[in-house]
Write a protein that holds these residues in place. Structure first.
Motif, short mmCIF file in Angstrom:
data_model
loop_
_atom_site.label_atom_id
_atom_site.label_comp_id
_atom_site.label_asym_id
_atom_site.label_seq_id
_atom_site.Cartn_x
_atom_site.Cartn_y
_atom_site.Cartn_z
N ALA A 44 0.82 -1.22 0.00
CA ALA A 44 0.00 0.00 0.00
C ALA A 44 0.85 1.27 0.00
O ALA A 44 0.31 2.37 -0.10
CB ALA A 44 -0.92 0.01 1.22
N GLY A 45 2.17 1.13 0.13
CA GLY A 45 3.05 2.29 0.10
C GLY A 45 3.98 2.37 1.28
O GLY A 45 4.26 1.37 1.95
N PHE A 46 4.47 3.58 1.54
CA PHE A 46 5.41 3.83 2.63
C PHE A 46 4.67 4.42 3.82
O PHE A 46 3.73 5.21 3.66
CB PHE A 46 6.51 4.79 2.19
N PHE A 47 5.14 4.07 5.01
CA PHE A 47 4.55 4.55 6.25
C PHE A 47 5.66 4.89 7.22
O PHE A 47 6.75 4.32 7.17
CB PHE A 47 3.66 3.46 6.88
N ALA A 48 5.36 5.83 8.12
CA ALA A 48 6.28 6.19 9.19
C ALA A 48 5.59 5.93 10.52
O ALA A 48 4.40 6.22 10.67
CB ALA A 48 6.66 7.66 9.09
N ASP A 49 6.34 5.39 11.46
CA ASP A 49 5.87 5.29 12.84
C ASP A 49 6.59 6.37 13.61
O ASP A 49 7.83 6.37 13.68
CB ASP A 49 6.19 3.92 13.44
N ILE A 50 5.85 7.29 14.19
CA ILE A 50 6.40 8.42 14.94
C ILE A 50 5.84 8.40 16.35
O ILE A 50 4.65 8.14 16.55
CB ILE A 50 6.09 9.76 14.23
N LYS A 51 6.70 8.65 17.33
CA LYS A 51 6.26 8.64 18.72
C LYS A 51 5.68 10.01 19.08
O LYS A 51 6.37 11.02 19.04
CB LYS A 51 7.40 8.28 19.65
N ILE A 52 4.40 10.00 19.41
CA ILE A 52 3.68 11.20 19.81
C ILE A 52 3.05 10.91 21.17
O ILE A 52 2.34 9.92 21.31
CB ILE A 52 2.60 11.59 18.78
N ASP A 53 3.36 11.75 22.14
CA ASP A 53 2.83 11.56 23.50
C ASP A 53 3.13 10.16 24.03
O ASP A 53 2.27 9.53 24.65
CB ASP A 53 1.33 11.85 23.55
N GLY A 54 4.32 9.66 23.75
CA GLY A 54 4.76 8.38 24.30
C GLY A 54 4.28 7.14 23.56
O GLY A 54 4.64 6.03 23.94
N GLU A 55 3.51 7.32 22.51
CA GLU A 55 2.98 6.18 21.75
C GLU A 55 3.31 6.34 20.27
O GLU A 55 3.24 7.44 19.73
CB GLU A 55 1.46 6.09 21.90
N PHE A 56 3.63 5.23 19.61
CA PHE A 56 3.88 5.30 18.17
C PHE A 56 2.56 5.44 17.42
O PHE A 56 1.58 4.76 17.71
CB PHE A 56 4.63 4.07 17.67
N THR A 57 2.57 6.34 16.46
CA THR A 57 1.44 6.59 15.58
C THR A 57 1.91 6.36 14.15
O THR A 57 2.98 6.84 13.77
CB THR A 57 0.95 8.05 15.73
N ARG A 58 1.16 5.63 13.37
CA ARG A 58 1.53 5.35 11.98
C ARG A 58 0.94 6.40 11.05
O ARG A 58 -0.24 6.73 11.13
CB ARG A 58 1.05 3.96 11.59
N MET A 59 1.80 6.92 10.17
CA MET A 59 1.38 7.93 9.21
C MET A 59 1.83 7.51 7.81
O MET A 59 2.95 6.99 7.65
CB MET A 59 2.01 9.30 9.54
N ARG A 60 0.98 7.73 6.82
CA ARG A 60 1.35 7.48 5.42
C ARG A 60 2.34 8.56 4.99
O ARG A 60 2.20 9.72 5.37
CB ARG A 60 0.13 7.53 4.52
N VAL A 61 3.30 8.19 4.14
CA VAL A 61 4.29 9.16 3.62
C VAL A 61 4.54 8.90 2.14
O VAL A 61 5.67 8.64 1.72
CB VAL A 61 5.60 9.17 4.44
N ASN A 62 3.48 8.99 1.34
CA ASN A 62 3.58 8.65 -0.08
C ASN A 62 3.48 9.85 -1.02
O ASN A 62 3.67 9.69 -2.22
CB ASN A 62 2.49 7.63 -0.43
N ASN A 63 3.18 11.01 -0.49
CA ASN A 63 3.12 12.19 -1.34
C ASN A 63 3.53 13.41 -0.52
O ASN A 63 3.74 13.32 0.69
CB ASN A 63 1.73 12.36 -1.97
N ARG A 64 3.64 14.54 -1.17
CA ARG A 64 4.13 15.76 -0.52
C ARG A 64 3.26 16.15 0.68
O ARG A 64 3.77 16.52 1.73
CB ARG A 64 4.19 16.89 -1.54
N LYS A 65 1.95 16.08 0.51
CA LYS A 65 1.03 16.44 1.59
C LYS A 65 1.25 15.56 2.82
O LYS A 65 1.32 16.06 3.95
CB LYS A 65 -0.41 16.35 1.10
N GLU A 66 1.38 14.25 2.62
CA GLU A 66 1.60 13.32 3.73
C GLU A 66 2.97 13.53 4.37
O GLU A 66 3.10 13.47 5.60
CB GLU A 66 1.46 11.88 3.23
#
Length: 92
Positions: free
Chosen positions: A48-70
């Motif tokens: 489905a593409g590329f994703f980033a896991d970023i820690k926000i407030d102590g928990e990892f949140t998954r975000m799509r990173v497939n276009n400029r907006k993301e």
């Protein structure tokens, strides 16, 4: 969903450069960023593409990173999380 391999990280290199420019992060291994000794941001690849896991407030949140907006949304989230963390350290 597997961690991003070298080919995926090659495709994400412009994004990695933007993350490397953020204060307060260290890239221990290509594409794996830490804040102090804690993992902060890493990447995954999937059909489905590329994703980033970023820690926000102590928990990892998954975000799509497939276009400029993301990608821009990820950078904004990283800056916000880093500034919130810095502000919390100042209050201690």
């Amino acid at each position: 969903m597997k961690h991003a391999g070298e080919a995926a990280l090659d495709a994400l290199e412009p994004l990695l450069e933007r993350v490397r420019a953020l204060d307060g992060l260290r890239e221990r291994k290509r594409g794996a960023f830490y804040r102090g000794s804690d993992g902060f941001l890493h990447f995954h690849e999937d059909p489905a593409g590329f994703f980033a896991d970023i820690k926000i407030d102590g928990e990892f949140t998954r975000m799509r990173v497939n276009n400029r907006k993301e990608i821009d949304a990820l950078i904004r989230a990283a800056k916000k999380a880093l500034s919130a963390s810095a502000a919390a350290r100042l209050r201690v």
